[in-house]
Design a protein around this motif. Sequence first.
Motif, PDB file in Angstrom:
ATOM      1  N   ILE A  81       0.838  -1.210   0.000  1.00 17.96           N
ATOM      2  CA  ILE A  81       0.000   0.000   0.000  1.00 17.96           C
ATOM      3  C   ILE A  81       0.871   1.258   0.000  1.00 17.96           C
ATOM      4  CG2 ILE A  81      -1.676   1.326   1.355  1.00 17.96           C
ATOM      5  CD1 ILE A  81      -2.834  -1.078  -0.092  1.00 17.96           C
ATOM      6  N   TYR A  82       1.932   1.265   0.836  1.00 18.98           N
ATOM      7  CA  TYR A  82       2.779   2.452   0.926  1.00 18.98           C
ATOM      8  C   TYR A  82       3.502   2.721  -0.401  1.00 18.98           C
ATOM      9  CZ  TYR A  82       2.069   1.777   5.953  1.00 18.98           C
ATOM     10  OH  TYR A  82       1.511   1.620   7.194  1.00 18.98           O
ATOM     11  N   THR A  83       4.056   1.674  -0.969  1.00 19.49           N
ATOM     12  CA  THR A  83       4.776   1.872  -2.241  1.00 19.49           C
ATOM     13  C   THR A  83       3.828   2.288  -3.356  1.00 19.49           C
ATOM     14  OG1 THR A  83       4.615  -0.514  -2.601  1.00 19.49           O
ATOM     15  CG2 THR A  83       6.680   0.329  -1.663  1.00 19.49           C
ATOM     16  N   ALA A 115       1.890  11.514   1.751  1.00 22.52           N
ATOM     17  CA  ALA A 115       2.391  10.168   2.034  1.00 22.52           C
ATOM     18  C   ALA A 115       2.744  10.017   3.511  1.00 22.52           C
ATOM     19  CB  ALA A 115       3.606   9.889   1.154  1.00 22.52           C
ATOM     20  N   LEU A 116       3.343  11.050   4.107  1.00 20.53           N
ATOM     21  CA  LEU A 116       3.666  11.009   5.533  1.00 20.53           C
ATOM     22  C   LEU A 116       2.398  10.940   6.379  1.00 20.53           C
ATOM     23  CD1 LEU A 116       5.813  11.141   7.745  1.00 20.53           C
ATOM     24  CD2 LEU A 116       5.683  13.639   7.614  1.00 20.53           C
ATOM     25  N   LEU A 117       1.392  11.704   5.999  1.00 17.10           N
ATOM     26  CA  LEU A 117       0.115  11.669   6.715  1.00 17.10           C
ATOM     27  C   LEU A 117      -0.537  10.291   6.599  1.00 17.10           C
ATOM     28  CD1 LEU A 117      -1.935  13.317   8.335  1.00 17.10           C
ATOM     29  CD2 LEU A 117      -2.970  14.029   6.186  1.00 17.10           C
ATOM     30  N   LEU A 118      -0.409   9.681   5.415  1.00 14.99           N
ATOM     31  CA  LEU A 118      -0.951   8.328   5.207  1.00 14.99           C
ATOM     32  C   LEU A 118      -0.259   7.337   6.138  1.00 14.99           C
ATOM     33  CD1 LEU A 118      -1.665   6.647   1.797  1.00 14.99           C
ATOM     34  CD2 LEU A 118      -0.215   5.478   3.431  1.00 14.99           C
ATOM     35  N   LEU A 119       1.053   7.426   6.239  1.00 10.79           N
ATOM     36  CA  LEU A 119       1.803   6.517   7.099  1.00 10.79           C
ATOM     37  C   LEU A 119       1.393   6.679   8.554  1.00 10.79           C
ATOM     38  CD1 LEU A 119       4.135   4.476   7.403  1.00 10.79           C
ATOM     39  CD2 LEU A 119       5.691   6.404   7.592  1.00 10.79           C
ATOM     40  N   ILE A 120       1.216   7.938   8.981  1.00 15.19           N
ATOM     41  CA  ILE A 120       0.826   8.186  10.375  1.00 15.19           C
ATOM     42  C   ILE A 120      -0.568   7.646  10.648  1.00 15.19           C
ATOM     43  CG2 ILE A 120       0.318  10.000  12.041  1.00 15.19           C
ATOM     44  CD1 ILE A 120       2.502  11.671  10.686  1.00 15.19           C
ATOM     45  N   LEU A 143      -6.245   9.538   0.997  1.00 23.89           N
ATOM     46  CA  LEU A 143      -4.924  10.125   0.766  1.00 23.89           C
ATOM     47  C   LEU A 143      -4.270   9.518  -0.474  1.00 23.89           C
ATOM     48  CD1 LEU A 143      -3.590  10.254   4.427  1.00 23.89           C
ATOM     49  CD2 LEU A 143      -4.367  12.170   3.036  1.00 23.89           C
ATOM     50  N   ARG A 144      -4.414   8.205  -0.662  1.00 24.85           N
ATOM     51  CA  ARG A 144      -3.885   7.578  -1.881  1.00 24.85           C
ATOM     52  C   ARG A 144      -4.554   8.159  -3.123  1.00 24.85           C
ATOM     53  NH1 ARG A 144      -4.077   1.237  -1.896  1.00 24.85           N
ATOM     54  NH2 ARG A 144      -3.183   1.708  -3.958  1.00 24.85           N
ATOM     55  N   ALA A 145      -5.862   8.344  -3.038  1.00 27.58           N
ATOM     56  CA  ALA A 145      -6.583   8.906  -4.189  1.00 27.58           C
ATOM     57  C   ALA A 145      -6.135  10.329  -4.478  1.00 27.58           C
ATOM     58  CB  ALA A 145      -8.089   8.866  -3.919  1.00 27.58           C
ATOM     59  N   ALA A 146      -5.862  11.121  -3.422  1.00 29.66           N
ATOM     60  CA  ALA A 146      -5.405  12.503  -3.628  1.00 29.66           C
ATOM     61  C   ALA A 146      -4.050  12.531  -4.325  1.00 29.66           C
ATOM     62  CB  ALA A 146      -5.335  13.225  -2.283  1.00 29.66           C
ATOM     63  N   ILE A 147      -3.133  11.666  -3.886  1.00 30.04           N
ATOM     64  CA  ILE A 147      -1.814  11.611  -4.534  1.00 30.04           C
ATOM     65  C   ILE A 147      -1.949  11.163  -5.981  1.00 30.04           C
ATOM     66  CG2 ILE A 147       0.431  10.484  -4.489  1.00 30.04           C
ATOM     67  CD1 ILE A 147       0.141  10.260  -1.447  1.00 30.04           C
ATOM     68  N   TRP A 148      -2.747  10.112  -6.185  1.00 27.31           N
ATOM     69  CA  TRP A 148      -2.928   9.581  -7.556  1.00 27.31           C
ATOM     70  C   TRP A 148      -3.517  10.654  -8.470  1.00 27.31           C
ATOM     71  CZ3 TRP A 148      -7.017   8.952 -10.869  1.00 27.31           C
ATOM     72  CH2 TRP A 148      -6.827   8.086 -11.960  1.00 27.31           C
ATOM     73  N   LEU A 149      -4.565  11.324  -8.017  1.00 27.66           N
ATOM     74  CA  LEU A 149      -5.234  12.312  -8.858  1.00 27.66           C
ATOM     75  C   LEU A 149      -4.344  13.524  -9.119  1.00 27.66           C
ATOM     76  CD1 LEU A 149      -7.877  13.076 -10.276  1.00 27.66           C
ATOM     77  CD2 LEU A 149      -8.618  14.166  -8.159  1.00 27.66           C
TER      78      LEU A 149
END
Length: 828
Positions: A81-83, A115-120, A143-149
């Motif tokens: 998930i992180y990668t 990504a840091l917020l996702l990890l936390i 958060l993944r969707a925000a990075i992807w978009l």
Amino acid sequence: MDTVYSSMDTFYLPWLAHSLALSFCGALLIYLVISRRWAGILNLRLTLYLALAFLSNLALVASYGIWAWDYLGAAFYRAHIYTQAVLPIFLYAVAHAFIHLERRRWFYLPGLALALLLLIADSTQLPLDASGALTPATLVTILRAAIWLTYNSAIVFIGAREYRRASSPLHRNRLAYLALASPFLFAEGALDLWGGESWYSLAAVTQIIGVAILSYATLRHTLVDLRSLIRQTIFFFVLTTFTIVAYALVIGGALVLLGNAEEWQRLAGALIAAMILTFVYQPLRDLVQRGIALAVFGHRYSVEAVVQNFSQKLSARIDLQELAQEGRVLLRQAMGARDAALVLVSRDQEGVALRPIPARPDVPAFRLNADASFIKALSAPRASLLQYDIDRLPRYSDLTAETRAALQRLGGEVYVAVQSRGELIGIWGIGAKTSGDPYTDADRALLATLADQSAVALENARLLADLREQMVQLRSMRDYLDSTMASIATGVLTLDREGKIISLNRAVERIFRVAASDAVGKRYEDVLPILHGAELPLLLARLWSQSAQHLVRDAIAHVAGRGRVHLTIHLSPMRSENEMVGVAVVLEDLTEQARLEMERRAQEQETRRVRDTFEHYVAPTVVQSLLTDPRRIELGGERQRITVMFADMHGFTPLSEQLPPEELVKVLNGYLSLAYQVILRYEGTVDKFMGDGVMAIFNAPLEQPDHAWRAACAALALQHETAEYAARLPGPQRLAFRTGIHTGDAIVGNIGARELMNYTAIGDAVNVAKRLQENAEVGQILISRNTYAMIEQRVVVQPRETLLVKGRAAPVEVLELTGAWEMRFGKQ
């Protein structure tokens, strides 16, 4: 984050797909490392992206395993998930380098923060609201969707923008590969994010396809033209469809018509249909093929016709500008190019000069080293070079930014060498095609042939241009020499044995105010004025008899309209082989030099007169200022506001009765020398010595805005230094000055005759100052109200009784000067 783990049978297909993706990414990484293809910025970013994709697939494949401890599978899935979350950021970095944009590292910060917020959020597993609707898993997905978009949208934006800006078909084709790979890589992230486990297999397949396309476009310099590939596919599909339809219609139609016939009739019908196809299909197919090719590939040129037309039209051009213009038009027509330009190449000791023909203000001539990669590439036989190669290949990294900018402004897509006897003499720069197609190998071969055809014409045109330029330079040099001879002041005339004028230059015309048309052929005595001090007839006779040169200095002639003319005359024989055929008379006009010399002598006399007049009365700086403009001391005077100071020695008359005259003069000179030095120190002017007193003026002959202050300082300094000087003398010789100072208007200037004049001041101001001095006590300094008004903030005074001055109706208000707030004896 809860994950349901099943057996290998349930998840066999996703496991196999991601294992293939893992192997594919690993193989690419091994290739990059072994071949050392990861050194450049783009290859390095691609390597990092592949490494991250490799880890993502490895983590997901490992999560399918049957582990002794369940938390290991969950940990591997979290790593996946992180990668996967940061994979779009790395893809954006690859796209950014792929497009060759400037570095903007700040755009990576939002993604890293998300990504840091996702990890936390995933590691803490804390509920985010009381209702439990917003769980950590939901936040991770958001958060993944925000990075992807964000980063996939940025890739689309910068790719589309750069595609619109690019004019080169090869650069556009390369960007098209990025556009082709992006949907597969975008889809892989979307399927992994929203598709669930049932879509993992498809996600792995799309990732393999996208990575393969992106790696191919990154690692390969020469790429398959996608437009051409699509056109060939369309051409093959349409032609194949036509063939199938034609055969189906003919054979099917025959079978339908003979459906109830006997066997031999059906066989005969099939043979007839085959014969129809044999005689009709092939011509029809060729016709259809040409039509499809014209519609899909566009108009194709005839090599023979293009070469013949190019050769015939260029061979008729011998002017370099016309040749360049004609070649430009022909290349645009033949290749369908947007533009074309001819660049003339010339070599010298400093390198290679490249000059566009015709000259263009936006592309000035530029220079390259003789061993520059651009020159080397075009020095090979029938060489051509793509701008795409210059932009991307490391071998052209030696080209400076200025050279690259000049080539960009030329607008060339392909550069073709024009060579004559193995030497590079020119370059044709042909712009991109208007159709958007790249130049094929056949196009470049044709362009090389056309360049060879233009070599002879270009060589002839260049030689003609050089010849014309040399003629222009010779004509310019001739005009320059003519103008030089016309502008020099030295006159030259030639005489024959009879003394007739053979020729003369314009300088002689200017010197004697005579026209050459009125002088040539006449005796010099009839044309030239009498040259006093030259004895020209005697010198000419001696020259003809002895052939010796003669020089006459300071000959004088009186010329109408000019007056007195000073000349230096040089006579020398003119010879043809060993025989004397004439006399050359060189006349140097020294009239202006004589005038300047007279002015210089007059200036020196005036300077000497100024120095003699003032050097004993004013400070040296004042004398130097007056020397710059001696007109300031012409005979006469002008009204001027000045400060006058009178200082008289008290007790000198009784002392003169006691001392011998020799000793008395010595004492007098001591006190007056002291007064002189003090007055000059404050740049006052010593007007005169009057027995045992001295008169000084300030603000003349040079203006001094603080003249009253200077006079006050001089009086106080004289008072102080006189006391110190008197203390060193015997008692009877200890004297003191009585001083009076007044400020007012007076007539200041040289008074007297020119033979004997004095620089002095005359007027009421002088009279008042003298009366103040006469009424002063021993060692006392009296100043008037006028003087005090100019220095009242700087001095210490005591009021005294008003004074009635002889010859003046109004009384004078008097004050005693006792000190100054800023005064330092000897300094201001």
